[in-house]
Structures are given as structure tokens and as C-alpha cells.
Scaffold this motif. Structure first.
Motif, PDB file in Angstrom:
ATOM      1  N   LEU A 127       0.836  -1.196   0.000  1.00 28.54           N
ATOM      2  CA  LEU A 127       0.000   0.000   0.000  1.00 28.54           C
ATOM      3  C   LEU A 127       0.873   1.249   0.000  1.00 28.54           C
ATOM      4  O   LEU A 127       1.944   1.277   0.621  1.00 28.54           O
ATOM      5  CB  LEU A 127      -0.929  -0.008   1.213  1.00 28.54           C
ATOM      6  CG  LEU A 127      -1.924  -1.172   1.247  1.00 28.54           C
ATOM      7  CD1 LEU A 127      -2.782  -1.113   2.507  1.00 28.54           C
ATOM      8  CD2 LEU A 127      -2.811  -1.171   0.007  1.00 28.54           C
ATOM      9  N   LEU A 160       2.563   4.851   0.502  1.00 24.71           N
ATOM     10  CA  LEU A 160       2.839   6.039   1.298  1.00 24.71           C
ATOM     11  C   LEU A 160       3.299   7.150   0.367  1.00 24.71           C
ATOM     12  O   LEU A 160       3.808   6.888  -0.732  1.00 24.71           O
ATOM     13  CB  LEU A 160       3.949   5.762   2.315  1.00 24.71           C
ATOM     14  CG  LEU A 160       3.657   4.776   3.449  1.00 24.71           C
ATOM     15  CD1 LEU A 160       4.948   4.460   4.188  1.00 24.71           C
ATOM     16  CD2 LEU A 160       2.616   5.343   4.400  1.00 24.71           C
ATOM     17  N   ARG A 163      -0.826   8.818   3.355  1.00 29.50           N
ATOM     18  CA  ARG A 163      -1.257   7.493   2.888  1.00 29.50           C
ATOM     19  C   ARG A 163      -2.311   7.643   1.794  1.00 29.50           C
ATOM     20  O   ARG A 163      -3.118   8.563   1.823  1.00 29.50           O
ATOM     21  CB  ARG A 163      -1.848   6.671   4.041  1.00 29.50           C
ATOM     22  CG  ARG A 163      -0.834   6.199   5.058  1.00 29.50           C
ATOM     23  CD  ARG A 163      -1.492   5.279   6.080  1.00 29.50           C
ATOM     24  NE  ARG A 163      -0.525   4.661   6.968  1.00 29.50           N
ATOM     25  CZ  ARG A 163      -0.812   3.677   7.824  1.00 29.50           C
ATOM     26  NH1 ARG A 163      -2.054   3.220   7.904  1.00 29.50           N
ATOM     27  NH2 ARG A 163       0.127   3.168   8.587  1.00 29.50           N
ATOM     28  N   GLN A 183      -5.974   4.048   2.336  1.00 28.13           N
ATOM     29  CA  GLN A 183      -5.740   3.307   3.569  1.00 28.13           C
ATOM     30  C   GLN A 183      -6.882   2.338   3.883  1.00 28.13           C
ATOM     31  O   GLN A 183      -6.695   1.362   4.613  1.00 28.13           O
ATOM     32  CB  GLN A 183      -5.507   4.252   4.741  1.00 28.13           C
ATOM     33  CG  GLN A 183      -6.624   5.231   5.039  1.00 28.13           C
ATOM     34  CD  GLN A 183      -6.206   6.214   6.120  1.00 28.13           C
ATOM     35  OE1 GLN A 183      -5.045   6.259   6.517  1.00 28.13           O
ATOM     36  NE2 GLN A 183      -7.155   7.003   6.606  1.00 28.13           N
ATOM     37  N   GLU A 202      -6.841  -1.753   3.569  1.00 29.90           N
ATOM     38  CA  GLU A 202      -6.435  -2.732   4.582  1.00 29.90           C
ATOM     39  C   GLU A 202      -7.501  -3.804   4.779  1.00 29.90           C
ATOM     40  O   GLU A 202      -7.205  -4.896   5.273  1.00 29.90           O
ATOM     41  CB  GLU A 202      -6.166  -2.017   5.910  1.00 29.90           C
ATOM     42  CG  GLU A 202      -4.959  -1.092   5.872  1.00 29.90           C
ATOM     43  CD  GLU A 202      -4.798  -0.313   7.170  1.00 29.90           C
ATOM     44  OE1 GLU A 202      -3.702   0.204   7.403  1.00 29.90           O
ATOM     45  OE2 GLU A 202      -5.774  -0.220   7.952  1.00 29.90           O
ATOM     46  N   TRP A 216       2.979  -1.063   4.122  1.00 34.87           N
ATOM     47  CA  TRP A 216       3.015   0.305   3.627  1.00 34.87           C
ATOM     48  C   TRP A 216       4.409   0.623   3.113  1.00 34.87           C
ATOM     49  O   TRP A 216       5.403   0.434   3.800  1.00 34.87           O
ATOM     50  CB  TRP A 216       2.614   1.283   4.722  1.00 34.87           C
ATOM     51  CG  TRP A 216       1.161   1.194   5.061  1.00 34.87           C
ATOM     52  CD1 TRP A 216       0.582   0.459   6.050  1.00 34.87           C
ATOM     53  CD2 TRP A 216       0.090   1.841   4.365  1.00 34.87           C
ATOM     54  NE1 TRP A 216      -0.794   0.603   6.027  1.00 34.87           N
ATOM     55  CE2 TRP A 216      -1.120   1.458   4.995  1.00 34.87           C
ATOM     56  CE3 TRP A 216       0.024   2.708   3.269  1.00 34.87           C
ATOM     57  CZ2 TRP A 216      -2.370   1.915   4.573  1.00 34.87           C
ATOM     58  CZ3 TRP A 216      -1.220   3.173   2.848  1.00 34.87           C
ATOM     59  CH2 TRP A 216      -2.394   2.776   3.498  1.00 34.87           C
TER      60      TRP A 216
END
Length: 385
Positions: free
Chosen positions: A168, A170, A180, A183, A186, A194
Motif C-alpha cells: 500500500l 505512502l 497514505r 488506507q 487494509e 506500507w
């Protein structure tokens, strides 16, 4: 004595032939997200340099008239993954949250029963891996979509638009402030990590290399997807370059991301070329899923962008690399005559790997001789009747 020598030679040839037959070739399919037909410098970009991809192209064949089957992400991915028209699976636009999918009358995910190239290869003894964007189910609030492993993959690592382990993104701006993106992703499967967006392609490539190493150790052929999303907005080049790129606007950010992606791919190409077993026995296909976002990438003089059914929305730069199998005279050339599309890649790869199938549903044509530079297929009026 001559008869004995002849017998020994025959036995040796038979053994060599049998061994060669067992050493099935490897396949890597690189599918870039939102890259324009003229974004690589080997396809005419003079605003940015892509030396690693260009060098790879110089050792293969560039195709000027290759088309994807949709000017938008999800259906284009369905087409290349199945060798069929995405309309068959009721995926005619990008997959989003369930309410928007319902409003547009499209599916929430690709039917796992679709004729996946990965599954056909897996059934034929290949080890299969998907590393990168998926976007064929499992996004936004669609949390019950099938996992990528249910489509014929032994291992997967995706982004925020797929079910299963993922990287994911950043972000870090010119002031060092970290943020982010997506998010909420998740909730789409365990095993997320991340990572700075500008380094996610390296994460996919590192995982793919580890996967390929294990396949080589097990003496198994592999099929690998590497589908990064670097050049899809929002554009976040490396922190050190972000401030300068931002001053040049959307186009500047895009070009910085494009060059960063090229640097990351250098590691993959070096890995393949430095291993003789891989270099002599691997096919790499490199293309994009649709045209560029307006104001970012470019399609040269072609009209249209992403979401447009003009040339700029559906024509993709295509590079094919397979030094162990290509016509040597075709290496480093540019094919401007042959016209074909993404649904043709699946049957071509099945032919290349010698994979026998049940002759089930397929819309594409076998274009293997063209891909390997053995002949040029020129479109005729019959192709449009």
C-alpha cells in the motif's frame, strides 16, 4: 564399429531432444498502467529518458500497431488475462464500489471460471505468480471478491485493487510530510505493507525475482505478471525529485515517475540477462493497459487519451524480447505493419509454451510467428468485414 557409433549418436540425440522438450520456456508479462503510446523514449519521447526499457527494446522487437481491448483499466486487464473480450464477463468499465458498479450494470469482479491464461499454464506444470495491480475484483467496498489465487496463481502480491497480500502506498512531499493513499484497502486481505509509492514497483520486482529464483531451484517453468501502477495518477516520484517535478506541473510529475519506473525495471532486466538459463529460455512481453491520462502522458500524434476510443486511448507501445527464440534478423527492429490486439497474446503464449488446452472459449488469434519476428502479418480489408 560404425553401427555402434551411429547408435550412440542416436541415443544422445534422443536424450538431448527429450531434455529440450522438458525445459519449457518461461514467460513474463509486463503490463504498465496508463502509459501512453509515445511515452517511452524508444517510441519517441524526447522529454524523458527510459534507458533501461530502451536497451531491452533494442534486443527485441518494437511493435507500432498493437492495440488493447479497452481504453480503461479493468476490461483491458480482463482481455489480456483471458484472451477474450471483456464484454463476455460484463466488465466494460473500471471496477469501483458496488453501488457504482450496479448503476453502470457491470460485475463486481471477474468470474473465476473465466479462461485464465495463468490457470491454463499452471495446469500444464507452470508455477504462476502475479505481482502488481489487479483491478479485476476486490476494490473499494467490494471485500468478498475472489482472491487472486483463485484465478490460477500460486502466489500474488497486489496493490489496493485486489484481494490478498498487498503493498500500500505512502507519499512524501517536498517538505518531508508523509501521507497514505487508499488506507481503507487494509480490509481487502491480510498481509499488507506500507511502502513509499515511488518504491512499490521495486517491491513487486523483488518479490517476482524471489519467486523466479524458487522456480529455477525447483526446475519448474514460470509464468509471471508484473503489473505496476507507477504512471497512474496521483503521481509521486521519489522524495528528492518531488519538489522540482511539482514545479513543472502534472506533466513534470508524470515524467519524473516514468523515469523512476524505468530505473526500477533495470533491476528486473539485469536479473534476466545475467542468467544465461533465463536469457536463452524466457519470453518477455511489455505493454500498457490503455492510453495516458490527459495532461500527463502522451500518444504522439494519435488522437485521444485514456477512456477515449480514439487511437490514443487504445494503441499501446509493445516490446517483445526473447533472444533464444527470435529471428536473429528481426532483433532490434520495428514492426510497423502487423496489426493485432491484447486478446491475441494468450493464444500466442499458449502456442509458445506448447500448452495443450481443451480448445475452450478464446477470441484472440495465435500471433506467435509475428511476435518472434518470423513473419509480418499485414492487416487486409478482410480483417474489418
Amino acid at each position: 564399429m560404425k553401427k555402434l557409433l551411429f547408435l550412440i549418436l542416436c541415443i544422445g540425440f534422443s536424450f538431448h531432444h527429450a531434455y529440450a522438450q522438458k525445459k519449457k520456456p518461461n514467460v513474463i508479462l509486463v503490463f504498465i498502467d496508463d502509459m501512453g503510446w509515445a511515452d517511452l523514449s524508444c517510441f519517441g519521447n524526447t522529454d524523458a529518458e527510459t534507458p533501461n526499457i530502451d536497451r531491452f527494446a533494442s534486443e527485441g522487437i518494437c511493435f507500432d500497431q498493437f492495440y488493447v481491448n479497452s481504453p480503461i483499466c479493468s476490461p483491458s486487464r480482463v482481455a489480456i488475462a483471458t484472451g477474450t473480450y471483456p464484454q463476455r464477463w460484463n466488465i466494460t468499465s473500471y471496477l469501483a464500489r458496488r453501488e457504482l458498479n450496479k448503476e453502470r450494470g457491470i460485475a463486481n469482479w471477474l468470474d473465476p471460471a473465466a479462461p485464465m491464461l495463468a490457470r491454463k499454464l499452471k495446469d500444464d506444470g507452470y508455477t504462476t505468480g502475479h505481482f502488481g495491480k489487479w483491478h479485476m475484483g476486490g476494490q473499494r467496498d467490494v471485500t468478498e471478491a475472489p482472491y487472486i489465487s483463485e484465478y490460477g496463481y500460486d502466489q500474488s502480491l497486489t496493490n489496493f485493487e485486489g484481494m490478498g497480500p498487498k503493498l500500500l502506498p505512502l507519499t512524501k512531499d517536498e517538505n518531508g510530510e508523509v501521507g497514505r493513499i487508499w488506507q481503507d484497502a487494509e480490509i481487502l486481505g491480510e498481509g499488507y505493507h506500507w511502502v513509499q509509492r515511488s518504491e512499490i514497483t521495486t517491491g513487486f520486482i523483488d518479490s517476482a525475482i524471489t519467486f523466479m529464483d524458487k522456480a529455477l531451484e525447483a526446475d519448474k517453468p514460470f509464468y509471471v505478471d508484473i503489473w505496476p501502477d507507477d504512471v497512474h495518477s496521483p503521481y509521486w516520484p521519489p522524495f528528492e525529485e518531488y519538489g522540482v517535478a511539482k514545479e513543472a506541473g502534472k506533466r513534470g510529475l508524470y515524467l519524473a515517475v516514468l523515469e523512476a519506473m524505468d530505473k526500477q525495471f533495470g533491476k528486473l532486466f539485469e536479473y534476466i540477462e545475467s542468467n544465461k538459463e533465463l536469457k536463452d529460455n524466457t519470453l518477455v512481453i511489455f505493454c500498457s493497459d490503455n492510453g495516458p491520462e490527459q495532461g500527463a502522458g502522451r500518444a504522439g500524434e494519435l488522437k485521444g487519451y485514456k477512456t477515449h476510443l480514439y487511437e490514443g486511448g487504445i494503441r499501446s507501445s509493445l516490446i517483445v524480447w526473447a533472444p533464444g527464440f527470435m529471428n536473429k534478423k528481426a532483433v532490434g527492429t520495428r514492426n510497423r505493419a502487423s496489426l493485432f490486439s491484447a486478446i491475441d497474446l494468450s493464444p500466442s503464449i499458449l502456442d509458445f509454451t506448447g500448452t495443450k488446452t481443451d480448445n475452450g472459449l478464446v477470441d484472440g488469434e495465435d500471433m506467435l510467428p509475428t511476435l518472434l519476428g518470423q513473419k509480418k502479418r499485414v492487416a487486409t480489408s478482410a480483417d474489418f468485414l
